[in-house]
Enzyme design. Structure first.
Site, PDB file in Angstrom:
ATOM      1  N   ASP A 412       0.906  -1.048   0.157  1.00  0.00           N
ATOM      2  CA  ASP A 412      -0.042   0.084  -0.144  1.00  0.00           C
ATOM      3  C   ASP A 412       0.763   1.317  -0.104  1.00  0.00           C
ATOM      4  OD1 ASP A 412      -2.359   1.518   0.333  1.00  0.00           O
ATOM      5  OD2 ASP A 412      -2.451   1.557   2.393  1.00  0.00           O
ATOM      6  N   GLU A 415       2.573   4.932  -4.055  1.00  0.00           N
ATOM      7  CA  GLU A 415       2.367   5.800  -5.258  1.00  0.00           C
ATOM      8  C   GLU A 415       3.830   6.547  -5.514  1.00  0.00           C
ATOM      9  OE1 GLU A 415       0.083   5.900  -2.662  1.00  0.00           O
ATOM     10  OE2 GLU A 415      -0.986   4.303  -3.880  1.00  0.00           O
ATOM     11  N   ASP A 486      -8.911   3.659  -1.848  1.00  0.00           N
ATOM     12  CA  ASP A 486     -10.017   4.004  -0.840  1.00  0.00           C
ATOM     13  C   ASP A 486     -11.299   4.535  -1.546  1.00  0.00           C
ATOM     14  OD1 ASP A 486      -7.966   3.219   0.712  1.00  0.00           O
ATOM     15  OD2 ASP A 486      -7.362   5.223   1.424  1.00  0.00           O
TER      16      ASP A 486
HETATM   17  C1  GLC Z   1      -4.751   3.143   3.153  1.00  0.00           C
HETATM   18  C2  GLC Z   1      -5.057   2.102   2.109  1.00  0.00           C
HETATM   19  C3  GLC Z   1      -5.986   1.318   3.126  1.00  0.00           C
HETATM   20  C4  GLC Z   1      -5.662   1.030   4.454  1.00  0.00           C
HETATM   21  C5  GLC Z   1      -4.934   2.139   5.258  1.00  0.00           C
HETATM   22  C6  GLC Z   1      -4.342   1.980   6.516  1.00  0.00           C
HETATM   23  O1  GLC Z   1      -5.732   4.181   3.238  1.00  0.00           O
HETATM   24  O2  GLC Z   1      -5.575   2.529   1.040  1.00  0.00           O
HETATM   25  O3  GLC Z   1      -6.669   0.147   2.388  1.00  0.00           O
HETATM   26  O4  GLC Z   1      -6.512   0.224   5.168  1.00  0.00           O
HETATM   27  O5  GLC Z   1      -4.001   3.057   4.391  1.00  0.00           O
HETATM   28  O6  GLC Z   1      -3.051   0.821   6.163  1.00  0.00           O
END
Ligand code: GLC
Length: 790
Positions: A412, A415, A486
């Site tokens: 995650d 980017e 998200d």
């Molecule tokens: C980001 C991710 C989400 C995750 C959060 C905490 O917002 O997109 O899926 O739960 O981070 O890690």
């Protein structure tokens, strides 16, 4: 008019050309360009405007092979002819492409640039209030093509809005913007600079392999032309001829790589939450699934399992003995996937930070000092995934997770995200000896992280790696699955997810999914059930939501919706053999799992803009409800088939709209007349029950049909299939006055334990059934033969 959108005269007159193996080097007054014949229908155009050599992160395994072509001088230019195409090149590197019959497919635009009027005035004022006025950045690389009235545009990966991108402008700059994504968002987490154009039943693709910020404008600027452009870098693009969209997607995945076969368990239902942040809660979730008889294969741990958000560590207060816990979960049939973000906490004494710092593994500022920004752990540094040594180190770190029993990794914030403003353009990375800036590699940072993770998991486990990534670039499909970041628990986001997933599928990222139920905002019982209905057919079927929102597990609302959710999750498990077959096909041809109707029915124009229906593989059409309170909906059934209502077995002729009632427990599903769907046993998790027979459903109809189907099976986890350990069963169904099935074993290197083959015949209507030349008795709609392979 914005001056950046002017064509720049940088090439000059065409002077000469020279053929070198499978490329034609064309000399212009001011520049040299290279036209490479990838094959008879894929041509690569390369102008080294930024650096001499290519720096593709997407095209890794494309072999150079020779295809016949001719080059000749024509008036004012040259013409290259392959078996399928004629490419004419003129001064200023203007390119026109024709099919071999001489039909113009794609022409560079030569007219005046007169963008639609945009009266901005004192736009700083509007910007001061926070409005985004779409004032373009400077675009150094720019190619515009002539637009026809009848053009439709698809692809571009994860973009907001509708299936057809005509009239819109999108930007590729991987962006983590947690505000509710709307149609006005021109960029999201992923960059896939691949556009499919469909014009009068002729399709072609343009893959613009440039990982600087890129722009695609499909007529927002003006309806006479469309363009692709980049902030910097080389002009490096592939023209991929169809004429079918199917061929275009196949060509694109030939260039950027195919999605490999996944492990079977990754196709089960997956439950996530930010966060199941202690062992007790996680076990409670696991037990609930089993007690309630709702199938589930995977549980996720979000950032709170870590010690102070330090990647590759565990918080032992919350999870005292992670290894023992995962063992227990494994024995209950669950796999555990943990999140790993790229941001490494600045913290002397923390192994990952110390090692990385000592070896110079983190990105630096332009003076060579380690660059620090902020993510979850506070001050954080960014691994230089462009450097193969760093990737190797990161790959090795996966062992920390796999040794604890973790089965997959969720990447995650890659980017990369940052909390103290964006990374400056001049943050430096080391592309194996070539220093590169953040500006150049931003869009491939997540891709390279996924690649490192893939290599690590493959080495440590020997199994097909399971990775989910948020950021990606073209070609990431070779390493990872993706989810769309998200989203919110809103009907608008459920609606938008369908064209988004279809376009991701058309863009090579076939293994994709959304946060089922929505991430931000509170979900409602009705929304969750409708989302689960879509998720049932989505390759990555994961329910996830953020902290502070109300519970969103399948049972979190009331008994009625729990029952509906159970029904659809069970349906997913029933369809797994079919979904796995679809994955197998995708791994060979790039044909997506979830796909727009036009993919299979390009000759039926009514399918070109259907946003709220999709096909799951070749045989299942899904028309989900994506609006609150809707008790019925119109469904378009493509021409040239008979369609059978999955629930009632009623038959409908294609080429018409039908109205279906949609009480909350009904998602309209149609099966193609004549289709074969292999189905699996009811089970709580994949592998709970061994299949002792192969069961296939055959959907017969009143029309005469002749259909073929291939059923594939292997061990569902290892790479042995690559050396032939798999089975391929061919099933042919001829339906006329009688029904004839030909069942044949093509490959049989895997011991699949199918003793018998059971056929469930829908709508047989008393016809005689012949299997492999012999009449077979049908009892209660079922017929059984022994497996000819045994
Ligand atoms: C980001 C991710 C989400 C995750 C959060 C905490 O917002 O997109 O899926 O739960 O981070 O890690």
């Amino acid at each position: 008019m914005d001056k950046c959108k002017q064509e720049k005269h940088i090439f000059g007159k065409l002077l000469s050309y020279e053929v070198e193996e499978n490329a034609i080097n064309v000399k212009f007054e001011q520049k040299k360009v290279f036209v490479k014949i990838v094959n008879s229908y894929i041509i690569n155009f390369f102008a080294p405007l930024f650096r001499e050599e290519r720096n593709s992160k997407a095209v890794e395994f494309l072999k150079d092979s020779h295809y016949d072509f001719d080059v000749e001088n024509i008036e004012n230019g040259i013409q290259i002819s392959t078996e399928k195409l004629k490419v004419k090149i003129y001064d200023e590197f203007k390119v026109d492409i024709y099919d071999k019959e001489g039909t113009l497919l794609c022409a560079d635009y030569r007219g005046e640039k007169d963008p639609f009027i945009r009266r901005t005035g004192d736009y700083q004022l509007a910007e001061a209030e926070g409005h985004n006025l779409n004032v373009d950045s400077d675009l150094k690389v720019y190619v515009s093509k002539q637009m026809e009235d009848d053009m439709y545009f698809y692809g571009l990966g994860e973009k907001s809005g509708h299936l057809n991108k005509k009239g819109y402008h999108y930007v590729n700059w991987n962006t983590d913007d947690p505000k509710p994504h709307g149609e006005t968002f021109d960029r999201l987490y992923k960059s896939i600079p691949f556009l499919i154009t469909l014009n009068k039943e002729n399709a072609f693709g343009i893959f613009f392999d440039n990982h600087f910020e890129t722009h695609f404008d499909m007529g927002r600027d003006n309806s006479k032309y469309y363009y692709f452009a980049a902030a910097s870098g080389n002009l490096d693009y592939y023209f991929i001829y169809g004429p079918s969209v199917k061929n275009v997607v196949e060509g694109y995945t030939k260039i950027t790589g195919n999605m490999p076969l996944p492990q079977m368990w990754t196709l089960g239902y997956q439950q996530c939450r930010w966060s199941y942040d202690n062992e007790e809660r996680l076990m409670e979730i696991a037990n609930s699934f089993r007690e309630k008889g709702i199938p589930c294969d995977t549980l996720y741990l979000d950032i709170d399992y870590m010690d102070g958000y330090r990647v590759f560590t565990w918080n032992n207060e919350r999870f005292e003995n992670p290894e023992a816990m995962i063992k227990k979960l494994n024995s209950m049939g669950f796999k555990v996937v943990t999140i790993i973000d790229p941001g490494v906490k600045v913290d002397k004494g923390y192994k990952i930070y110390d090692e990385g710092l000592k070896n110079g593994y983190f990105a630096t500022d332009k003076e060579g000092i380690t660059y620090v920004n902020e993510v979850w752990p506070g001050d954080s540094v960014y691994p230089d995934f462009l450097n193969s040594k760093v990737r190797k180190w990161w790959a090795g770190n996966q062992k920390i997770m796999t040794d604890t029993g973790v089965s997959g990794i969720w990447n995650d914030m890659n980017e990369p995200a940052s909390f103290r403003g964006p990374l400056p353009d001049d943050v430096m990375f080391d592309n194996d000896g070539i220093p590169v800036t953040h500006k150049e590699i931003h869009n491939v940072f997540g891709h390279m992280m996924a690649k490192a993770t893939y290599e690590g998991l493959k080495k440590e486990t020997g199994k097909r790696p399971f990775i989910v990534t948020r950021a990606c670039y073209s070609g990431t499909q070779k390493y990872s699955t993706v989810w769309t970041g998200d989203n919110q628990s809103t009907w608008e986001h459920l609606r938008m997810s369908i064209p988004m997933l279809m376009n991701l599928g058309l863009s090579g990222m076939a293994f994709c999914g959304t946060d089922v139920g929505g991430f931000g905002h509170d979900c409602s019982a009705e929304l969750l059930s409708r989302w689960v209905q879509v998720g049932t057919f989505t390759p990555l079927f994961r329910n996830h939501s953020t902290m502070g929102t109300r519970d969103q597990e399948p049972w979190a609302f009331d008994e009625n919706t729990e029952e509906i959710n159970r029904k659809y999750i069970k349906l997913r498990y029933k369809l797994l053999p079919y979904i796995y077959d679809t994955m197998w096909n995708c791994s060979k041809s790039g044909a997506p799992i979830i796909r727009p109707l036009l993919f299979n029915y390009q000759n039926d124009k009514n399918t070109y803009e259907i946003n709220n229906e999709f096909l799951c593989g070749d045989n299942i059409l899904v028309a989900p409800v994506v609006e609150q309170g809707v008790k019925g909906r119109m469904v378009y059934l493509p021409e040239g088939e008979t369609w059978i209502d999955y629930w009632t077995k009623e038959e409908y002729k294609g080429g018409q709209y039908v109205i279906k009632e949609t009480p909350l427990d009904t998602c309209p599903i149609f099966i193609k007349g004549g289709a074969v769907i292999p189905i699996g046993k009811e089970q709580n998790y994949i592998g709970e029950k061994q299949a002792d027979k192969l069961t296939v459903e055959v959907y017969l109809c009143n029309e005469n049909t002749e259909t073929k189907y291939h059923h594939y099976i292997d061990d569902g986890e290892s790479f042995k299939y690559q050396v032939g350990e798999f089975n391929n069963y061919k099933i042919k169904v001829i339906n006329n006055e009688k029904v004839e099935i030909k069942f044949k074993v093509i490959d049989h290197e895997y011991d699949d334990k199918y003793e018998n083959i059971e056929f469930i015949l829908h709508n047989l209507n008393g016809k005689i059934l012949i299997i492999n030349g012999e009449a077979v008795k049908v009892v209660d709609g079922k017929a059984i033969i022994s497996n000819p392979a045994k």
